[in-house]
Design a protein around this motif. Structure first.
Motif, mmCIF file in Angstrom:
data_model
loop_
_atom_site.group_PDB
_atom_site.id
_atom_site.type_symbol
_atom_site.label_atom_id
_atom_site.label_comp_id
_atom_site.label_asym_id
_atom_site.label_seq_id
_atom_site.Cartn_x
_atom_site.Cartn_y
_atom_site.Cartn_z
ATOM 1 N N ALA A 1 -1.694 1.830 -6.722
ATOM 2 C CA ALA A 1 -1.610 2.719 -5.896
ATOM 3 C C ALA A 1 -2.614 3.597 -5.581
ATOM 4 O O ALA A 1 -2.912 4.076 -4.581
ATOM 5 C CB ALA A 1 -0.311 3.416 -5.926
ATOM 6 N N GLU B 1 -4.723 0.424 -1.326
ATOM 7 C CA GLU B 1 -3.652 0.267 -0.663
ATOM 8 C C GLU B 1 -3.213 -1.325 -0.557
ATOM 9 O O GLU B 1 -2.020 -1.581 -0.674
ATOM 10 C CB GLU B 1 -3.674 0.850 0.625
ATOM 11 C CG GLU B 1 -2.481 0.855 1.565
ATOM 12 C CD GLU B 1 -2.537 1.500 2.944
ATOM 13 O OE1 GLU B 1 -1.431 1.396 3.836
ATOM 14 O OE2 GLU B 1 -3.590 1.923 3.261
ATOM 15 N N LYS C 1 0.141 -3.015 -2.318
ATOM 16 C CA LYS C 1 1.132 -3.856 -1.834
ATOM 17 C C LYS C 1 1.680 -5.068 -2.455
ATOM 18 O O LYS C 1 2.378 -5.579 -2.663
ATOM 19 C CB LYS C 1 0.736 -3.827 -0.165
ATOM 20 C CG LYS C 1 0.746 -2.745 0.691
ATOM 21 C CD LYS C 1 0.605 -2.952 2.054
ATOM 22 C CE LYS C 1 0.449 -1.740 2.866
ATOM 23 N NZ LYS C 1 0.008 -1.908 4.404
#
Length: 300
Positions: free
Chosen positions: A223, A227, A231
């Protein structure tokens, strides 16, 4: 004949210059100069005629030569270099202009058979093959003297073929660039993730991270690193968790069933396996306590 005579003259003059260094006349005087009356000696006050060369402005019109298969053709751009030892630069430029059309025709005849054996999608190979065939050039016995023509060519792909392959080459370039950027991004994400893991381990006083600790911390470090990477790691974490929970349920049920039939050793082994599995998979190590308590209550 004139060319042979000029060669003899240059060789004779060179030999005289070499031998003159060691030859001296009376009282150390240098050897007498070349005999001005000699038929092979240049006249007094005149220098021997050197080679002059000229390149005429390129003609806009290109030539077309068929490629292999006789469907597509190469666009051929000729280039000529003219030289002579028997005329001045202005005369050479004038006479070269008169011979240029004939030179284009001769170049086309010699290039035609070579180009017919070349792949229409590879103008570079065709250009090399044609220039190899033209190497050395040819001579014209002009009324003003001997002229040497040294031709060369530049070749381009057939416009129709170029238009057809252009989208594929653009896609290839795009894929290569995307591949390069993907590798660059992956290297950077890996470096950042590892750096954040070191920060977390130092703050948590964990020391060296094992497999279970890394499995727990990587999603959080992801994180902070990227990004998109975060995910993906979250999706991977959820997939692993779902599978782990399903397997934990199976182990819990097996523990319950074996205790019900009195196989406590098997039940105890399942408990230990379940505990270690939950720890390694990042599940709560106490998530199975309630179930075991229920089993204990049901046991005889």
């Amino acid at each position: 004949m004139t060319e042979r005579k000029g060669l003899r003259t240059r060789l004779r003059n060179w030999w005289r210059r070499v031998t003159r260094k060691d030859a001296t006349g009376p009282a150390g005087a240098p050897e007498a100069a070349d005999d001005p009356e000699s038929p092979d000696s240049p006249a007094l006050g005149q220098a021997a005629q050197g080679e002059v060369a000229v390149e005429l402005p390129p003609v806009e019109e290109t030539l077309s030569v068929a490629a292999d298969g006789d469907v597509f053709a190469f666009e051929l751009v000729p280039h000529f270099r003219w030289s002579s030892q028997e005329m001045t630069l202005d005369v050479l430029r004038e006479r070269a202009a008169l011979h240029e059309e004939a030179a284009r025709g001769k170049l086309l005849r010699r290039a035609w058979s070579v180009a017919r054996a070349c792949d229409p999608s590879d103008p570079v190979a065709a250009e090399k093959a044609v220039n190899k065939e033209l190497r050395g050039g040819w001579c014209y016995h002009d009324e003003k003297g001997l002229i040497r023509c040294r031709p060369s060519v530049r070749m381009r792909m057939d416009p129709a073929l170029r238009e057809h392959v252009l989208p594929f080459h653009l896609a290839e370039v795009r894929m290569e660039k995307e591949h390069h950027l993907g590798k660059l991004k992956a290297d950077q994400v890996q470096e950042l993730t590892e750096r954040w893991l070191r920060v977390m381990s130092e703050l948590e006083l964990l020391g060296t991270l094992g497999a279970a600790e890394r499995r727990l911390l990587v999603p959080f470090a992801a994180a902070l690193a990227d990004e998109d990477f975060f995910k993906v790691m979250q999706a991977l974490k959820n997939t692993r968790r779902n599978g782990a929970e399903a397997l934990a349920d199976v182990l819990t049920a097996a523990t319950k069933h074996h205790e019900q039939v009195g196989l406590f050793e098997y039940a105890n082994a399942y408990d230990k396996a379940l505990s270690e599995f939950c720890r390694q998979m990042g599940l709560s190590p106490f998530s199975w306590v309630d179930t075991v308590g229920d089993v204990g209550e049901l046991a005889p």
